[in-house]
Design an enzyme around this catalytic site. Structure first.
Site, PDB file in Angstrom:
ATOM      1  N   GLY A   1       6.648   6.768   0.071  1.00 45.96           N
ATOM      2  CA  GLY A   1       5.593   5.760   0.129  1.00 45.96           C
ATOM      3  C   GLY A   1       5.019   5.700   1.527  1.00 45.96           C
TER       4      GLY A   1
ATOM      5  N   GLN B   1       0.961   1.749   8.794  1.00 36.62           N
ATOM      6  CA  GLN B   1       1.848   2.737   9.429  1.00 36.62           C
ATOM      7  C   GLN B   1       1.075   3.856  10.105  1.00 36.62           C
ATOM      8  OE1 GLN B   1       4.363   3.099   5.668  1.00 36.62           O
ATOM      9  NE2 GLN B   1       5.872   3.451   7.273  1.00 36.62           N
TER      10      GLN B   1
ATOM     11  N   CYS C   1      12.692   3.844   6.433  1.00 39.55           N
ATOM     12  CA  CYS C   1      11.262   3.643   6.673  1.00 39.55           C
ATOM     13  C   CYS C   1      10.790   4.698   7.663  1.00 39.55           C
ATOM     14  CB  CYS C   1      11.014   2.250   7.232  1.00 39.55           C
ATOM     15  SG  CYS C   1       9.271   1.915   7.532  1.00 39.55           S
ATOM     16  N   LEU C   2       9.650   5.301   7.380  1.00 38.58           N
ATOM     17  CA  LEU C   2       9.104   6.321   8.277  1.00 38.58           C
ATOM     18  C   LEU C   2       8.761   5.725   9.647  1.00 38.58           C
ATOM     19  CD1 LEU C   2       6.774   8.156   5.730  1.00 38.58           C
ATOM     20  CD2 LEU C   2       8.972   8.973   6.639  1.00 38.58           C
TER      21      LEU C   2
ATOM     22  N   HIS D   1       8.503  -2.794  -0.562  1.00 40.87           N
ATOM     23  CA  HIS D   1       8.605  -2.320   0.829  1.00 40.87           C
ATOM     24  C   HIS D   1       7.200  -2.084   1.410  1.00 40.87           C
ATOM     25  CE1 HIS D   1      10.581   0.500   3.924  1.00 40.87           C
ATOM     26  NE2 HIS D   1       9.308   0.823   4.011  1.00 40.87           N
ATOM     27  N   GLU D   2       6.327  -1.467   0.619  1.00 42.72           N
ATOM     28  CA  GLU D   2       4.972  -1.153   1.116  1.00 42.72           C
ATOM     29  C   GLU D   2       4.120  -2.412   1.254  1.00 42.72           C
ATOM     30  OE1 GLU D   2       4.956   1.583   2.322  1.00 42.72           O
ATOM     31  OE2 GLU D   2       6.426   2.688   1.117  1.00 42.72           O
TER      32      GLU D   2
ATOM     33  N   HIS E   1       4.759  -4.012   4.446  1.00 44.72           N
ATOM     34  CA  HIS E   1       4.009  -3.406   5.570  1.00 44.72           C
ATOM     35  C   HIS E   1       2.613  -4.022   5.672  1.00 44.72           C
ATOM     36  CE1 HIS E   1       6.527  -0.186   7.159  1.00 44.72           C
ATOM     37  NE2 HIS E   1       6.756   0.317   5.959  1.00 44.72           N
TER      38      HIS E   1
HETATM   39  O1  GNR Z   1      10.333   7.356   2.333  1.00 39.77           O
HETATM   40  C1  GNR Z   1      10.736   6.206   2.157  1.00 39.77           C
HETATM   41  N1  GNR Z   1      11.871   6.022   1.451  1.00 39.77           N
HETATM   42  C2  GNR Z   1      12.318   4.772   1.039  1.00 39.77           C
HETATM   43  C3  GNR Z   1      13.611   4.681   0.545  1.00 39.77           C
HETATM   44  C4  GNR Z   1      14.111   3.482   0.114  1.00 39.77           C
HETATM   45  C5  GNR Z   1      13.306   2.371   0.143  1.00 39.77           C
HETATM   46  C6  GNR Z   1      12.013   2.434   0.633  1.00 39.77           C
HETATM   47  C7  GNR Z   1      11.517   3.637   1.074  1.00 39.77           C
HETATM   48  S1  GNR Z   1       9.889   3.729   1.655  1.00 39.77           S
HETATM   49  C8  GNR Z   1      10.027   5.071   2.775  1.00 39.77           C
HETATM   50  C9  GNR Z   1       8.675   5.455   3.329  1.00 39.77           C
HETATM   51  C10 GNR Z   1       8.099   4.291   4.112  1.00 39.77           C
HETATM   52  O2  GNR Z   1       8.467   3.985   5.216  1.00 39.77           O
HETATM   53  N2  GNR Z   1       7.187   3.581   3.535  1.00 39.77           N
HETATM   54  O3  GNR Z   1       6.675   2.514   4.147  1.00 39.77           O
HETATM   55 NI    NI Z   2       8.205   1.807   5.489  1.00 34.74          NI
END
Ligand code: GNR
Ligand code: NI
Length: 167
Positions: free
Chosen positions: A46, A51, A91-92, A133-134, A137
């Protein structure tokens, strides 16, 4: 097509709430396709526009193993949530950091596609986690904000130290 640079915690630009998308067209199509390229390259499942330093409510997700199920959510909103579950998240924007987070286990989300068409989607499992999660952000929130104070301060110290060493 372009791979965009990803901002890293504790960059203050990750904390700015993103504005709704109002213009649908070629420019948005290009941003979405650059976001997919950036996400696939990372690799991640995601990516939210803040980001990549775009303060707009745009999310791309692909949780498939073959990376062939791209999903785009413009202006996403959670209409309903049910249950609780924990999952290990990363999270990236917070590299090499994985912690267990509790979230709703089932959600109903409403969003627009890249053409502005509204749709609703019921999500569970990894997709439900990723959508939540997104959307965090888009609201300037990171998964580390959902951890205990102790875990969060350990992570903050690790990244502040890495930042000092990088100067
Ligand atoms: O790549 C991602 N893997 C992930 C694994 C578990 C829960 C959420 C994520 S999102 C993350 C990519 C990211 O940072 N998206 O904002
Ligand atoms: Ni993230």
């Amino acid at each position: 097509m372009a791979v965009l640079p990803i901002l890293h915690y504790p960059d203050p630009r990750l904390r700015k709430p993103a504005a709704p998308v109002t213009q649908f067209g070629a420019a948005l199509q290009r941003v979405v396709s650059d976001m997919f390229e950036t996400m696939y390259k990372a690799p991640g499942i995601g990516l939210a526009a803040p980001q990549v330093n775009l303060a707009q409510r745009i999310v791309v997700i692909d949780i498939s193993r073959e990376c062939d199920e791209p999903r785009t959510f413009i202006n996403p909103e959670i209409l309903e949530r049910q249950g609780k579950d924990v999952m290990e998240e990363g999270c990236l924007s917070v590299p090499d950091t994985y912690e267990t987070v509790e979230r709703a286990s089932w959600i109903k989300v409403r969003a627009q596609d890249v053409d502005g068409q509204f749709f609703e989607l019921a999500c569970e499992g990894l997709l439900a986690v990723c959508v939540q999660h997104e959307i965090d952000h888009l609201d300037g929130k990171l998964f580390v904000d959902r951890l205990s104070t102790l875990k969060r301060s350990r992570i903050r110290r690790k990244f502040e130290k890495a930042q000092r060493l990088a100067l």
